[in-house]
Design a protein around this motif. Sequence first.
Motif, PDB file in Angstrom:
ATOM      1  N   LYS A  81      30.404  12.662  19.803  1.00  0.00           N
ATOM      2  CA  LYS A  81      31.109  11.445  19.431  1.00  0.00           C
ATOM      3  C   LYS A  81      31.391  10.608  20.666  1.00  0.00           C
ATOM      4  O   LYS A  81      31.448  11.104  21.794  1.00  0.00           O
ATOM      5  CB  LYS A  81      32.419  11.803  18.741  1.00  0.00           C
ATOM      6  CG  LYS A  81      33.389  12.578  19.627  1.00  0.00           C
ATOM      7  CD  LYS A  81      34.622  12.992  18.874  1.00  0.00           C
ATOM      8  CE  LYS A  81      35.572  13.764  19.781  1.00  0.00           C
ATOM      9  NZ  LYS A  81      36.776  14.225  19.053  1.00  0.00           N
ATOM     10  N   PHE A 126      28.377   7.846  12.722  1.00  0.00           N
ATOM     11  CA  PHE A 126      29.812   7.994  12.936  1.00  0.00           C
ATOM     12  C   PHE A 126      30.550   6.852  12.232  1.00  0.00           C
ATOM     13  O   PHE A 126      30.039   5.742  12.118  1.00  0.00           O
ATOM     14  CB  PHE A 126      30.135   7.931  14.438  1.00  0.00           C
ATOM     15  CG  PHE A 126      29.353   8.903  15.275  1.00  0.00           C
ATOM     16  CD1 PHE A 126      28.114   8.558  15.786  1.00  0.00           C
ATOM     17  CD2 PHE A 126      29.852  10.159  15.567  1.00  0.00           C
ATOM     18  CE1 PHE A 126      27.386   9.443  16.567  1.00  0.00           C
ATOM     19  CE2 PHE A 126      29.137  11.051  16.352  1.00  0.00           C
ATOM     20  CZ  PHE A 126      27.897  10.697  16.848  1.00  0.00           C
ATOM     21  N   TYR A 159      34.224   4.744  12.372  1.00  0.00           N
ATOM     22  CA  TYR A 159      35.398   4.459  13.180  1.00  0.00           C
ATOM     23  C   TYR A 159      36.353   3.526  12.428  1.00  0.00           C
ATOM     24  O   TYR A 159      35.944   2.742  11.565  1.00  0.00           O
ATOM     25  CB  TYR A 159      35.007   3.770  14.494  1.00  0.00           C
ATOM     26  CG  TYR A 159      34.281   4.643  15.483  1.00  0.00           C
ATOM     27  CD1 TYR A 159      32.904   4.823  15.415  1.00  0.00           C
ATOM     28  CD2 TYR A 159      34.973   5.284  16.506  1.00  0.00           C
ATOM     29  CE1 TYR A 159      32.243   5.617  16.326  1.00  0.00           C
ATOM     30  CE2 TYR A 159      34.312   6.077  17.437  1.00  0.00           C
ATOM     31  CZ  TYR A 159      32.952   6.235  17.342  1.00  0.00           C
ATOM     32  OH  TYR A 159      32.295   7.018  18.244  1.00  0.00           O
ATOM     33  N   LEU A 170      37.794   7.468  15.991  1.00  0.00           N
ATOM     34  CA  LEU A 170      36.770   8.105  15.175  1.00  0.00           C
ATOM     35  C   LEU A 170      37.389   8.744  13.938  1.00  0.00           C
ATOM     36  O   LEU A 170      38.344   9.507  14.051  1.00  0.00           O
ATOM     37  CB  LEU A 170      36.036   9.167  15.995  1.00  0.00           C
ATOM     38  CG  LEU A 170      34.888   9.893  15.294  1.00  0.00           C
ATOM     39  CD1 LEU A 170      33.746   8.925  14.989  1.00  0.00           C
ATOM     40  CD2 LEU A 170      34.391  11.056  16.138  1.00  0.00           C
ATOM     41  N   THR A 199      32.238  12.308  11.690  1.00  0.00           N
ATOM     42  CA  THR A 199      30.813  12.323  12.003  1.00  0.00           C
ATOM     43  C   THR A 199      30.060  12.679  10.731  1.00  0.00           C
ATOM     44  O   THR A 199      30.381  13.686  10.078  1.00  0.00           O
ATOM     45  CB  THR A 199      30.508  13.352  13.091  1.00  0.00           C
ATOM     46  OG1 THR A 199      31.261  13.034  14.261  1.00  0.00           O
ATOM     47  CG2 THR A 199      29.026  13.352  13.434  1.00  0.00           C
ATOM     48  N   TYR A 215      24.351   4.236  21.632  1.00  0.00           N
ATOM     49  CA  TYR A 215      24.947   4.076  20.305  1.00  0.00           C
ATOM     50  C   TYR A 215      24.817   2.635  19.846  1.00  0.00           C
ATOM     51  O   TYR A 215      24.971   1.704  20.621  1.00  0.00           O
ATOM     52  CB  TYR A 215      26.437   4.444  20.352  1.00  0.00           C
ATOM     53  CG  TYR A 215      26.705   5.864  20.813  1.00  0.00           C
ATOM     54  CD1 TYR A 215      26.711   6.186  22.165  1.00  0.00           C
ATOM     55  CD2 TYR A 215      26.960   6.874  19.901  1.00  0.00           C
ATOM     56  CE1 TYR A 215      26.963   7.480  22.594  1.00  0.00           C
ATOM     57  CE2 TYR A 215      27.219   8.173  20.313  1.00  0.00           C
ATOM     58  CZ  TYR A 215      27.213   8.470  21.654  1.00  0.00           C
ATOM     59  OH  TYR A 215      27.467   9.754  22.079  1.00  0.00           O
TER      60      TYR A 215
END
Lengths: 117, 112
Positions: free
Chosen positions: A104, B33, B35, B45, B48, B101
């Motif tokens: 993450k 992911f 958020y 976050l 996942t 990302y």
Amino acid sequence: AQSVTQLDSQVPVFEEAPVELRCNYSSSVSVYLFWYVQYPNQGLQLLLKYLSGSTLVKGINGFEAEFNKSQTSFHLRKPSVHISDTAEYFCAVSDFLCGGTASKLTFGTGTRLQVTL
Amino acid sequence: SAVISQKPSRDICQRGTSLTIQCQVDSQVTMMFWYRQQPGQSLTLIATANQGSEATYESGFVIDKFPISRPNLTFSTLTVSNMSPEDSSIYLCSASGPGGYTFGSGTRLTVV
């Protein structure tokens, strides 16, 4: 676990002056570091990233950042800011990024850069 | 890098209802992911989302409140259930790739 600290919540600066936005991180393993910019009422835009190699990373809009492993820092700099640079800036870290697999992304609390005339 | 289409871009919902946010990626990605960005704050976050398995939730977030689907490698949804004004936030999806990302443009949710 990784964490990111952005010590300055707000940075006021005059146009054409230099600026540095500070970012410190902690991680038990190797890191991958990112700076994102968020303009008012807009999404996140990647400014620059450090994955490996040269510790001085150049990004878009004249920004650059230097990865300093000994000081666990990844400060963002610009030699001369413009009014249009007014935005929120986020530093982020992940500790694993390999092909399609990644840990993450952990974000700092953000720094508001306010550029005035 | 991958491009993510996220919708809706914004919505205003009544408390007690649910909203499902969708993210479509233009290429296959292993990791996605979700958020949350509350007003004036950074990104936190939620979870996942991995294809073929249940999502992994961060501390403070639970599946009953934020159910996530990941039916294939290019798509994911997040549902905000039984909403209250405290759920008013921007919700963003993200995908990881070889270079880093990518983020969707976000969903600005207002609960009234």
